[in-house]
Design a protein around this motif. Structure first.
Motif, PDB file in Angstrom:
ATOM      1  N   GLY A  99      50.693 -66.686  -9.144  1.00  0.00           N
ATOM      2  CA  GLY A  99      50.196 -67.995  -8.725  1.00  0.00           C
ATOM      3  C   GLY A  99      48.866 -68.338  -9.347  1.00  0.00           C
ATOM      4  N   MET A 100      47.999 -67.339  -9.481  1.00  0.00           N
ATOM      5  CA  MET A 100      46.687 -67.558 -10.084  1.00  0.00           C
ATOM      6  C   MET A 100      46.833 -67.960 -11.557  1.00  0.00           C
ATOM      7  N   ASN A 101      47.751 -67.319 -12.266  1.00  0.00           N
ATOM      8  CA  ASN A 101      48.005 -67.677 -13.662  1.00  0.00           C
ATOM      9  C   ASN A 101      48.412 -69.140 -13.804  1.00  0.00           C
ATOM     10  N   ALA A 102      49.138 -69.649 -12.828  1.00  0.00           N
ATOM     11  CA  ALA A 102      49.681 -71.000 -12.907  1.00  0.00           C
ATOM     12  C   ALA A 102      48.743 -72.078 -12.380  1.00  0.00           C
ATOM     13  N   SER A 103      47.594 -71.679 -11.830  1.00  0.00           N
ATOM     14  CA  SER A 103      46.740 -72.691 -11.200  1.00  0.00           C
ATOM     15  C   SER A 103      45.252 -72.551 -11.507  1.00  0.00           C
TER      16      SER A 103
END
Length: 327
Positions: A99-103
């Motif tokens: 999720g961190m990679n995507a946001s």
């Protein structure tokens, strides 16, 4: 096209210079860590403090701006987590790193320098607030997720205080959080900055952008061996890049144009910040928790290379759409 020549090319040229200096060993590639520490703990906090401390309190409570950014970030985070669960069959705390990679984008290291180079002091406050919003919630989610998993697995530890300390201390004492909180005190109580503090903070703030961009280029030297033909077939990495560079900007554009009412410079800042490549800070947490380090490194490098084109195009479109003039 002129704005690309005047603003975009100089910004990315600093990244290229950093890469060339590291590649030719004019500056040691290992120096990237020291430069990153300087930006994170000194220059960037000074910039954020200065922008917030000198802003009227009314501008700090621009709720449409805050929610447009936050919903765009959390939307991309949550959708990515569901994709990883139901399509890639992933589970446990590693979902938060996906999720961190995507946001989580390069807001402080690329977004801030780009916006300030284009619009000067007018963009400093929205860029600073966007940097805070893009950093703290996602970092908090990742830390809470992993510390919760660690506490559940550690059957010998029932110390609630230790758990809370491990969760909240890194968030509350993050240099970005501290600098913004300090700036808020000056703004809320309308405390004028003493001349000495004003000059001190502005000097350091001016150094944040160029140093951060140079550090990005320098760090790429250590990552140049990552890119290979096999990466193009790695579905997880491609999904994360697509979520960060396509889904999050599209969701944010919808929020800005349809849901919320923002002034032009605040709207442009919101959209541009959402379209930035995966932030280098993501690798810090991937490494800290020994989770998805290779995938995260790949995503950072490839998304940065793609963003050189996509950010340039988006920046020109937004300037024309909002009829803004660069300095």
């Amino acid at each position: 096209m002129q704005v690309v020549i005047d603003i975009i090319i100089p910004v990315f040229a600093i990244i290229i210079i950093g890469f060339v200096c590291g590649l030719t060993k004019i500056v040691s590639a290992e120096s990237a860590k020291a430069l990153n520490s300087y930006v994170l703990y000194v220059a960037l906090p000074a910039l954020l403090f200065y922008a917030v401390a000198t802003a009227p309190i009314g501008e700090l409570t621009n709720w449409d701006f805050l929610f447009a950014n936050l919903i765009g970030i959390l939307g991309s985070f949550i959708v990515t987590v569901f994709i990883m669960i139901f399509i890639f069959k992933k589970k446990t705390a590693e979902l938060s790193i996906y999720g961190m990679n995507a946001s989580y984008g390069t807001t402080g290291y690329m977004g801030l320098p780009l916006l300030i180079a284009a619009f000067g002091h007018d963009a400093a406050l929205p860029a600073a607030l966007a940097t805070l919003i893009h950093n703290i919630p996602v970092i908090a989610i990742v830390i809470i997720t992993f510390e919760w998993a660690r506490a559940k697995n550690d059957v010998t530890s029932n110390n609630t205080f230790t758990f809370l300390k491990n969760v909240f201390k890194p968030v509350l004492f993050h240099p970005i959080m501290l600098s913004v909180l300090a700036g808020l005190i000056f703004s809320i109580f309308e405390i004028p900055l003493p001349n000495s503090l004003d000059i001190f903070a502005s000097f350091l703030a001016d150094a944040a952008g160029p140093t951060a961009l140079f550090a990005i280029g320098l760090a790429l030297v250590n990552q140049k061996g990552i890119i290979s033909p096999s990466i193009l077939t790695k579905k997880e990495v491609n999904t994360l890049i697509g979520m960060k560079l396509v889904f999050q900007p599209l969701l944010t554009i919808f929020l800005v144009l349809v849901v919320f009412d923002l002034e032009p410079i605040w709207a442009l800042t919101t959209i541009l910040m959402s379209a930035l490549p995966i932030g280098a800070g993501t690798f810090v947490f991937a490494q800290k928790y020994n989770t998805l380090t290779k995938e995260t490194s790949m995503g950072i490098v490839i998304s940065l290379l793609i963003a050189i084109v996509t950010i340039s195009i988006l920046f020109v479109i937004l300037i024309n759409y909002y009829n803004l003039t660069v300095i």
